[in-house]
Design an enzyme around this catalytic site. Sequence first.
Site, mmCIF file in Angstrom:
data_model
loop_
_atom_site.group_PDB
_atom_site.id
_atom_site.type_symbol
_atom_site.label_atom_id
_atom_site.label_comp_id
_atom_site.label_asym_id
_atom_site.label_seq_id
_atom_site.Cartn_x
_atom_site.Cartn_y
_atom_site.Cartn_z
ATOM 1 N N GLU A 1 13.347 46.057 42.670
ATOM 2 C CA GLU A 1 13.223 47.286 41.868
ATOM 3 C C GLU A 1 13.107 46.920 40.386
ATOM 4 O O GLU A 1 13.427 45.779 40.018
ATOM 5 C CB GLU A 1 14.473 48.167 42.082
ATOM 6 C CG GLU A 1 14.672 48.558 43.535
ATOM 7 C CD GLU A 1 15.834 49.520 43.749
ATOM 8 O OE1 GLU A 1 16.612 49.744 42.798
ATOM 9 O OE2 GLU A 1 15.934 50.049 44.875
ATOM 10 N N ILE B 1 5.566 44.316 44.481
ATOM 11 C CA ILE B 1 5.477 44.268 45.944
ATOM 12 C C ILE B 1 4.118 43.724 46.407
ATOM 13 O O ILE B 1 3.073 44.312 46.102
ATOM 14 C CB ILE B 1 5.723 45.673 46.544
ATOM 15 C CG1 ILE B 1 7.048 46.254 46.007
ATOM 16 C CG2 ILE B 1 5.717 45.614 48.074
ATOM 17 C CD1 ILE B 1 8.268 45.365 46.184
ATOM 18 N N GLU C 1 10.931 32.571 55.987
ATOM 19 C CA GLU C 1 10.166 32.864 54.764
ATOM 20 C C GLU C 1 10.205 31.678 53.809
ATOM 21 O O GLU C 1 9.182 31.266 53.258
ATOM 22 C CB GLU C 1 10.741 34.107 54.068
ATOM 23 C CG GLU C 1 10.017 34.414 52.760
ATOM 24 C CD GLU C 1 10.670 35.524 51.937
ATOM 25 O OE1 GLU C 1 11.652 36.133 52.401
ATOM 26 O OE2 GLU C 1 10.188 35.767 50.814
ATOM 27 N N ARG C 2 11.391 31.092 53.638
ATOM 28 C CA ARG C 2 11.507 29.985 52.668
ATOM 29 C C ARG C 2 10.810 28.733 53.175
ATOM 30 O O ARG C 2 10.248 27.968 52.383
ATOM 31 C CB ARG C 2 12.977 29.745 52.341
ATOM 32 C CG ARG C 2 13.495 30.867 51.469
ATOM 33 C CD ARG C 2 14.967 30.863 51.204
ATOM 34 N NE ARG C 2 15.306 32.114 50.515
ATOM 35 C CZ ARG C 2 16.498 32.666 50.499
ATOM 36 N NH1 ARG C 2 17.510 32.082 51.134
ATOM 37 N NH2 ARG C 2 16.704 33.806 49.865
ATOM 38 N N ARG D 1 -15.346 10.830 36.992
ATOM 39 C CA ARG D 1 -15.281 10.985 35.535
ATOM 40 C C ARG D 1 -15.098 9.615 34.864
ATOM 41 O O ARG D 1 -14.218 8.845 35.276
ATOM 42 C CB ARG D 1 -14.096 11.894 35.179
ATOM 43 C CG ARG D 1 -13.870 12.095 33.710
ATOM 44 C CD ARG D 1 -14.910 13.003 33.129
ATOM 45 N NE ARG D 1 -14.642 13.271 31.721
ATOM 46 C CZ ARG D 1 -15.435 14.009 30.950
ATOM 47 N NH1 ARG D 1 -16.529 14.563 31.456
ATOM 48 N NH2 ARG D 1 -15.135 14.205 29.685
ATOM 49 N N GLN E 1 -4.634 2.148 34.401
ATOM 50 C CA GLN E 1 -3.395 2.044 35.190
ATOM 51 C C GLN E 1 -2.560 3.331 35.072
ATOM 52 O O GLN E 1 -1.954 3.772 36.044
ATOM 53 C CB GLN E 1 -2.579 0.847 34.712
ATOM 54 C CG GLN E 1 -1.398 0.564 35.639
ATOM 55 C CD GLN E 1 -0.544 -0.581 35.139
ATOM 56 O OE1 GLN E 1 -0.219 -0.658 33.956
ATOM 57 N NE2 GLN E 1 -0.195 -1.469 36.050
ATOM 58 N N GLY F 1 13.464 34.186 46.461
ATOM 59 C CA GLY F 1 14.762 33.644 46.032
ATOM 60 C C GLY F 1 14.497 32.603 44.956
ATOM 61 O O GLY F 1 13.806 31.617 45.217
ATOM 62 N N THR F 2 15.046 32.829 43.753
ATOM 63 C CA THR F 2 14.740 31.912 42.634
ATOM 64 C C THR F 2 15.399 30.548 42.860
ATOM 65 O O THR F 2 16.302 30.392 43.681
ATOM 66 C CB THR F 2 15.260 32.489 41.289
ATOM 67 O OG1 THR F 2 16.694 32.528 41.343
ATOM 68 C CG2 THR F 2 14.716 33.885 41.024
ATOM 69 N N GLU G 1 17.470 29.153 40.962
ATOM 70 C CA GLU G 1 18.905 29.251 40.673
ATOM 71 C C GLU G 1 19.662 29.826 41.869
ATOM 72 O O GLU G 1 20.760 29.361 42.207
ATOM 73 C CB GLU G 1 19.131 30.138 39.429
ATOM 74 C CG GLU G 1 18.647 29.544 38.116
ATOM 75 C CD GLU G 1 17.129 29.645 37.913
ATOM 76 O OE1 GLU G 1 16.448 30.319 38.722
ATOM 77 O OE2 GLU G 1 16.623 29.052 36.951
HETATM 78 C C1 FAD Z 1 3.730 37.794 42.638
HETATM 79 C C2 FAD Z 1 5.042 38.337 43.113
HETATM 80 C C3 FAD Z 1 5.146 38.838 44.405
HETATM 81 C C4 FAD Z 1 6.347 39.404 44.849
HETATM 82 N N1 FAD Z 1 6.398 39.990 46.103
HETATM 83 C C5 FAD Z 1 7.513 40.703 46.431
HETATM 84 C C6 FAD Z 1 7.534 41.472 47.642
HETATM 85 O O1 FAD Z 1 6.566 41.480 48.421
HETATM 86 N N2 FAD Z 1 8.637 42.227 47.909
HETATM 87 C C7 FAD Z 1 9.723 42.247 47.064
HETATM 88 O O2 FAD Z 1 10.675 42.952 47.381
HETATM 89 N N3 FAD Z 1 9.735 41.518 45.931
HETATM 90 C C8 FAD Z 1 8.659 40.751 45.581
HETATM 91 N N4 FAD Z 1 8.656 40.035 44.420
HETATM 92 C C9 FAD Z 1 9.836 40.049 43.580
HETATM 93 C C10 FAD Z 1 10.615 38.741 43.607
HETATM 94 O O3 FAD Z 1 11.238 38.594 44.867
HETATM 95 C C11 FAD Z 1 11.634 38.782 42.446
HETATM 96 O O4 FAD Z 1 10.890 38.670 41.243
HETATM 97 C C12 FAD Z 1 12.675 37.686 42.528
HETATM 98 O O5 FAD Z 1 13.538 37.911 43.613
HETATM 99 C C13 FAD Z 1 13.521 37.593 41.253
HETATM 100 O O6 FAD Z 1 14.031 38.844 40.917
HETATM 101 P P1 FAD Z 1 13.821 39.415 39.438
HETATM 102 O O7 FAD Z 1 12.396 39.278 39.071
HETATM 103 O O8 FAD Z 1 14.438 40.743 39.359
HETATM 104 O O9 FAD Z 1 14.625 38.395 38.507
HETATM 105 P P2 FAD Z 1 16.180 38.502 38.189
HETATM 106 O O10 FAD Z 1 16.955 38.667 39.430
HETATM 107 O O11 FAD Z 1 16.391 39.484 37.083
HETATM 108 O O12 FAD Z 1 16.454 37.034 37.608
HETATM 109 C C14 FAD Z 1 16.080 36.657 36.274
HETATM 110 C C15 FAD Z 1 16.600 35.241 36.035
HETATM 111 O O13 FAD Z 1 18.038 35.229 36.165
HETATM 112 C C16 FAD Z 1 18.417 34.268 37.140
HETATM 113 N N5 FAD Z 1 19.586 34.730 37.892
HETATM 114 C C17 FAD Z 1 19.775 35.919 38.504
HETATM 115 N N6 FAD Z 1 20.954 35.931 39.161
HETATM 116 C C18 FAD Z 1 21.517 34.714 38.962
HETATM 117 C C19 FAD Z 1 22.744 34.098 39.395
HETATM 118 N N7 FAD Z 1 23.615 34.731 40.186
HETATM 119 N N8 FAD Z 1 22.983 32.828 39.003
HETATM 120 C C20 FAD Z 1 22.102 32.170 38.195
HETATM 121 N N9 FAD Z 1 20.935 32.697 37.770
HETATM 122 C C21 FAD Z 1 20.658 33.951 38.145
HETATM 123 C C22 FAD Z 1 17.217 34.127 38.051
HETATM 124 O O14 FAD Z 1 17.237 32.890 38.760
HETATM 125 C C23 FAD Z 1 16.077 34.233 37.060
HETATM 126 O O15 FAD Z 1 15.864 32.988 36.445
HETATM 127 C C24 FAD Z 1 7.485 39.418 43.988
HETATM 128 C C25 FAD Z 1 7.392 38.870 42.700
HETATM 129 C C26 FAD Z 1 6.192 38.368 42.250
HETATM 130 C C27 FAD Z 1 6.115 37.837 40.835
#
Ligand code: FAD
Length: 377
Positions: free
Chosen positions: A128, A158, A242-243, A268, A279, A364-365, A367
């Site tokens: 969201e 999404i 997924e992962r 090239r 090297q 899942g980022t 982090e």
């Molecule tokens: C091209 C694309 C396709 C996507 N497709 C989908 C989809 O199909 N469906 C869907 O639901 N979502 C989708 N997403 C969303 C994606 O899953 C989220 O962007 C991702 O989960 C990160 O959430 P956020 O962007 O809100 O970042 P945030 O959660 O706000 O995080 C911002 C930063 O804070 C860090 N952070 C957050 N919490 C912690 C913690 N506890 N400890 C340390 N660091 C933390 C994060 O690692 C990150 O570096 C998509 C995103 C993109 C860009």
Amino acid sequence: MLPMFWDDTHHALAESTQRWVNRHISPHAAQWEEDGLFDRGLYRAAGAAGILGVTYPEAVGGAGGDVLHGLIVGEALVRGGSVGTAMGLGSHAISLPAILALGSAAQKARWAPSILSGEQIACLGITEPGTGSDVAGIITRAVRDGDHYIVNGAKTFITSGCRADVAVVAVRTGPERHAGVSLMVIERGTPGFTTGKPLKKMGWWASDTGELFFEDCRVPAENLLGGEGAGFLGIMANFVTERLLLACTCVAMAKLALEAAEVYVKERTAFGRPLEGFQVTRHRLAEMATREAAARAFVSVIAERFRRGEEVTAEVAMVKNTAVEACSFVTDAAVQIFGGMGYMRESLVERLYRDARLFPIGGGTTEIMRELISRRR
Ligand SMILES: Cc1cc2nc3c(=O)[nH]c(=O)nc-3n(C[C@H](O)[C@H](O)[C@H](O)COP(=O)(O)OP(=O)(O)OC[C@H]3O[C@@H](n4cnc5c(N)ncnc54)[C@H](O)[C@@H]3O)c2cc1C
């Protein structure tokens, strides 16, 4: 992936899928990337070829394959040269598992066959505007009203969001952080459900990334999956697969970038010799190959352990981070080897470099993966 755990069916699938990709994706990849969308007909073509359903049960229209079959298809799709197309075509892989994990027999029969045949496009709506990593922080609300739920809220980023027919959406049905999250299927055309314009983004250009809006949206109660509060179970049911698929995608991208660089250094010339005569270039290629090979081996072994039924949640988080790192390093190094041409839109490595930046964020980022790894037994 490494073929060491493959049987004849895996080898045959690798060959037939690559042939299909060479015919249906590779010739159009560059154009679809520039257009910002791939042809919708690709879903039906992939469905007819059995590509969408390869890992799903035969009872719902799939081919009953295992996780290795899924990774084989995943790598072949990336080798088509448009990561955006591979990701958009695969958006059912993050949404359908929730229907299969939580849905009733009637719900599975209603949605799974049409998604796997490519007639309907499916997406997963969790993220969201106000929350992503913290899934339990979602505020999109679903309030029961007779035999409907009234849904209000918004989803963003999404994959396939703009043109999906079937959205599996995470909603809040109760105040408890995790136990208050439910999943429901919201179909295109439901009153109060609209989508925004495709979002402009750094990479994955051929995949549509959209917003979903729900304004007093009346969703039949029969679209709830698995009862109120079951949403987290449904979301978690697919994390490992997924992962692994994302890690496999990263390895496949690294391989493509490495192959392109290996060709370029022969063609090239600079200072009177091919680039491979330096090297420093050979060592750069050696490091690229090492990181790709290490990530490939790690993904393959953990995928096989998962196939054998082992609990590998922490290992899969390690695999994802390892593959993401390898992909980032190799695509960056490939751009450097290409020099100015690596910065040009006509170069595959330019696209791969941009596409790679998503993977430390999506699914899942990095982090959050480290957080999971730190909790291992
Ligand atoms: C091209 C694309 C396709 C996507 N497709 C989908 C989809 O199909 N469906 C869907 O639901 N979502 C989708 N997403 C969303 C994606 O899953 C989220 O962007 C991702 O989960 C990160 O959430 P956020 O962007 O809100 O970042 P945030 O959660 O706000 O995080 C911002 C930063 O804070 C860090 N952070 C957050 N919490 C912690 C913690 N506890 N400890 C340390 N660091 C933390 C994060 O690692 C990150 O570096 C998509 C995103 C993109 C860009």
